[in-house]
Structures are given as C-alpha cells and as structure tokens.
Design a protein around this motif. Structure first.
Motif, PDB file in Angstrom:
ATOM      1  N   MET A   1       0.879  -1.126   0.034  1.00  0.00           N
ATOM      2  CA  MET A   1       0.057   0.044  -0.192  1.00  0.00           C
ATOM      3  C   MET A   1       0.715   1.072  -0.016  1.00  0.00           C
ATOM      4  SD  MET A   1      -3.144  -0.836   2.442  1.00  0.00           S
ATOM      5  CE  MET A   1      -2.423  -1.046   4.040  1.00  0.00           C
ATOM      6  N   GLY A   2       1.945   1.480   0.755  1.00  0.00           N
ATOM      7  CA  GLY A   2       2.606   2.432   1.232  1.00  0.00           C
ATOM      8  C   GLY A   2       3.285   2.927  -0.498  1.00  0.00           C
ATOM      9  N   PRO A   3       4.167   2.104  -1.090  1.00  0.00           N
ATOM     10  CA  PRO A   3       4.755   2.422  -2.212  1.00  0.00           C
ATOM     11  C   PRO A   3       3.643   2.560  -3.410  1.00  0.00           C
ATOM     12  CG  PRO A   3       6.016   0.551  -1.003  1.00  0.00           C
ATOM     13  CD  PRO A   3       4.563   0.859  -0.437  1.00  0.00           C
TER      14      PRO A   3
ATOM     15  N   SER B   1       4.674  -0.064  -9.459  1.00  0.00           N
ATOM     16  CA  SER B   1       3.567  -0.522 -10.495  1.00  0.00           C
ATOM     17  C   SER B   1       3.086  -1.991 -10.422  1.00  0.00           C
ATOM     18  CB  SER B   1       4.224   0.175 -11.838  1.00  0.00           C
ATOM     19  OG  SER B   1       5.557  -0.642 -11.841  1.00  0.00           O
ATOM     20  N   ASP B   2       4.139  -2.826  -9.859  1.00  0.00           N
ATOM     21  CA  ASP B   2       3.660  -4.263  -9.646  1.00  0.00           C
ATOM     22  C   ASP B   2       4.639  -4.704  -8.621  1.00  0.00           C
ATOM     23  OD1 ASP B   2       3.031  -5.102 -12.793  1.00  0.00           O
ATOM     24  OD2 ASP B   2       4.715  -3.944 -13.201  1.00  0.00           O
ATOM     25  N   ILE B   3       3.911  -5.953  -8.085  1.00  0.00           N
ATOM     26  CA  ILE B   3       4.239  -6.399  -6.604  1.00  0.00           C
ATOM     27  C   ILE B   3       5.542  -7.067  -7.042  1.00  0.00           C
ATOM     28  CG2 ILE B   3       3.635  -7.837  -4.709  1.00  0.00           C
ATOM     29  CD1 ILE B   3       0.917  -7.620  -5.488  1.00  0.00           C
ATOM     30  N   PRO B   4       6.772  -6.758  -6.402  1.00  0.00           N
ATOM     31  CA  PRO B   4       8.018  -7.285  -6.541  1.00  0.00           C
ATOM     32  C   PRO B   4       8.342  -8.955  -5.868  1.00  0.00           C
ATOM     33  CG  PRO B   4       8.249  -5.472  -4.660  1.00  0.00           C
ATOM     34  CD  PRO B   4       6.858  -5.592  -5.526  1.00  0.00           C
TER      35      PRO B   4
ATOM     36  N   ARG C   1       7.064 -13.330  -1.940  1.00  0.00           N
ATOM     37  CA  ARG C   1       7.713 -14.171  -1.237  1.00  0.00           C
ATOM     38  C   ARG C   1       7.086 -14.128   0.479  1.00  0.00           C
ATOM     39  NH1 ARG C   1      12.524 -13.530  -4.297  1.00  0.00           N
ATOM     40  NH2 ARG C   1      13.472 -12.065  -2.512  1.00  0.00           N
ATOM     41  N   GLY C   2       7.285 -12.763   0.754  1.00  0.00           N
ATOM     42  CA  GLY C   2       6.634 -12.725   2.111  1.00  0.00           C
ATOM     43  C   GLY C   2       5.048 -13.108   2.166  1.00  0.00           C
ATOM     44  N   ILE C   3       4.326 -12.709   1.175  1.00  0.00           N
ATOM     45  CA  ILE C   3       2.865 -12.951   1.141  1.00  0.00           C
ATOM     46  C   ILE C   3       2.692 -14.617   1.217  1.00  0.00           C
ATOM     47  CG2 ILE C   3       0.661 -13.229  -0.035  1.00  0.00           C
ATOM     48  CD1 ILE C   3       1.650 -10.274  -1.237  1.00  0.00           C
ATOM     49  N   LYS C   4       3.475 -15.208   0.478  1.00  0.00           N
ATOM     50  CA  LYS C   4       3.347 -16.621   0.397  1.00  0.00           C
ATOM     51  C   LYS C   4       3.946 -17.376   1.864  1.00  0.00           C
ATOM     52  CE  LYS C   4       4.710 -17.666  -4.333  1.00  0.00           C
ATOM     53  NZ  LYS C   4       5.872 -18.261  -5.196  1.00  0.00           N
ATOM     54  N   THR C   5       4.751 -16.694   2.502  1.00  0.00           N
ATOM     55  CA  THR C   5       5.426 -17.168   3.917  1.00  0.00           C
ATOM     56  C   THR C   5       4.070 -16.919   4.852  1.00  0.00           C
ATOM     57  OG1 THR C   5       7.719 -16.964   3.529  1.00  0.00           O
ATOM     58  CG2 THR C   5       6.881 -16.922   5.734  1.00  0.00           C
ATOM     59  N   ALA C   6       3.563 -15.853   4.817  1.00  0.00           N
ATOM     60  CA  ALA C   6       2.496 -15.509   5.607  1.00  0.00           C
ATOM     61  C   ALA C   6       1.321 -16.601   5.306  1.00  0.00           C
ATOM     62  CB  ALA C   6       1.939 -14.174   5.332  1.00  0.00           C
ATOM     63  N   TYR C   7       0.963 -16.917   3.998  1.00  0.00           N
ATOM     64  CA  TYR C   7      -0.122 -17.741   3.654  1.00  0.00           C
ATOM     65  C   TYR C   7       0.264 -19.233   4.347  1.00  0.00           C
ATOM     66  CZ  TYR C   7      -2.326 -14.749   0.377  1.00  0.00           C
ATOM     67  OH  TYR C   7      -2.941 -13.726  -0.456  1.00  0.00           O
ATOM     68  N   TRP C   8       1.442 -19.652   4.253  1.00  0.00           N
ATOM     69  CA  TRP C   8       2.026 -21.010   4.884  1.00  0.00           C
ATOM     70  C   TRP C   8       1.696 -21.210   6.251  1.00  0.00           C
ATOM     71  CZ3 TRP C   8       1.886 -25.284   2.391  1.00  0.00           C
ATOM     72  CH2 TRP C   8       2.300 -25.219   1.231  1.00  0.00           C
ATOM     73  N   MET C   9       2.114 -19.814   6.955  1.00  0.00           N
ATOM     74  CA  MET C   9       1.763 -19.804   8.355  1.00  0.00           C
ATOM     75  C   MET C   9       0.279 -20.258   8.710  1.00  0.00           C
ATOM     76  SD  MET C   9       4.028 -16.656   9.691  1.00  0.00           S
ATOM     77  CE  MET C   9       5.729 -16.486   9.260  1.00  0.00           C
TER      78      MET C   9
END
Length: 227
Positions: free
Chosen positions: A116-118, A125-128, A133-141
C-alpha cells in the motif's frame, strides 16, 4: 454516549471492527476518514488519536485506537453470552486468539502495508518478488495453524478469524491464495467470506480496496513509462 467509529471502507482493520459491530448488533455512528488525504492528521484528530491510525472509536470520555484492541473491548463490554466464543474466557483458548491477532497485525497486515505505501506514493507498479515471497510465507503460516483446528484459533470463529479475513481478503485480491498448495487456507477463506457479516461488512470494502490498488498500480506504470 453513542460510540463514534472513525473509519473508511477500504481499510482492512476498519472492516474488522465493522464486522464485530455487526455481529454484536451495536448502534454506532460512523464517520469517514480518508487516510490517503491524511484527514487523520488534523490537530483535532491527532489529539483524539495520537497513533493517527484508522479505525479508532470515540465514546465521549473514552477513546481507543488499533482494531485489535477495539474488537476485544467491544466484545468484552457489549458482547452477550452467544458472543463469548469470539473471545473465550478459557485462558489457553484466549492466548491462542491473542497470538493469532498478533499474527494478523505483525505479519499478515505488514505484507499489505509493504504494497500500500509504495503504491499510494507512486513508487510501485507491480508487486516485486520479495514481497510475493513474504505473502507466500504468511499464507503458509495460516496453513500450518489450520492443521489442528477448523478456524485459526479454535473450531469456532473467533476475533482472530474476523481480523485476519479482513486482511487476507485484500491480499487474496492482489495475490490469490493457491487452493491446490494451500487447501486449508483456501477453505478457511471461502468459509469466512460466506458468513453474512463478512458479505455485508467486508466484501464491498475489500473489493473497492483491491480495485483501487490495482488502478493506482496501472497509473504508476503509465507514469513510469513516460519517464
């Protein structure tokens, strides 16, 4: 005094509070604050809410910020017997709910903030890949916590699920939960989104939030292409 809720529909934490208010059947006055316009930074708002976060509640001689603190307060003060499962009295069950609430604010919502901030500042303009990787890690938690219980902290819906679904519904719109790799998380999310309180108080704002973020990213791509 009637509770005043300062909020905006696109805010996941505000949507979590609105879902709890809906479940409890409370009569609350809602006032819109636009964080992108920094309306929470006015001298009046800063005095009421030094954190300058959304949402916060004003109950006359009592004010409270942070969605997790707010939902706990609302259930503790206004909840009836049929609402006790949301924040159980059992010490260990409550500890599990608290831990999952910390997971939401410390890990899940942080992934959304990294986007959101950037995006709002015109820098993304695109999610790097590092954020993906951080989102995937959070989902796996989430997947791991759902190994032993139907919901995040128990076999019934708690405040942890309500706060987390507000966050994950926005994340899912930007980087969907893979139902094949994360079947428990996908099932949990679909189950939560099928709840009436979620359809009424979360889905519209989440849809707006995702659409606005995607629009901003498209605008940022267009702007950057001209540089």
């Amino acid at each position: 005094m009637k509770i005043i809720l300062y909020q905006t529909d696109q805010s996941p934490p505000a949507r979590a509070v609105k879902m709890v208010i809906y479940i409890l059947g409370l009569d609350v006055e809602q006032r819109e604050l636009h964080p992108v316009l920094r309306e929470q930074d006015t001298p009046e708002m800063k005095k009421k809410n030094p954190m300058r976060t959304i949402p916060f509640i004003d109950e006359g001689d009592f004010r409270l910020s942070d969605s997790h603190a707010i939902v706990i307060y609302l259930v503790e003060k206004y909840g009836k017997n049929e609402h006790r499962h949301l924040y159980p009295k059992d010490v260990r069950k409550r500890a599990n709910v608290n831990q999952r609430l910390f997971l939401d604010c410390g890990i899940l919502f942080r992934q959304l903030q990294f986007i959101m901030g950037p995006v709002y500042q015109g820098q993304m303009s695109d999610i790097p890949n590092n954020i993906i990787r951080g989102i995937k890690t959070a989902y796996w938690m989430l997947e791991a916590y759902l190994n032993d219980t139907k919901f995040l902290a128990d076999d019934v819906i708690t405040l942890a699920d309500i706060c987390a679904v507000a966050t994950v519904s926005s994340l899912d719109g930007l980087y969907p939960v893979d139902g094949e790799r994360l079947p428990k998380t996908r099932r949990w999310l679909d189950t939560m989104q099928a709840q009436e309180f979620c359809k009424v108080k979360n889905e519209p704002g989440a849809t707006q939030h995702v659409a606005y973020l995607k629009l901003c990213m498209e605008h940022n791509r267009h702007t950057q292409s001209k540089l």
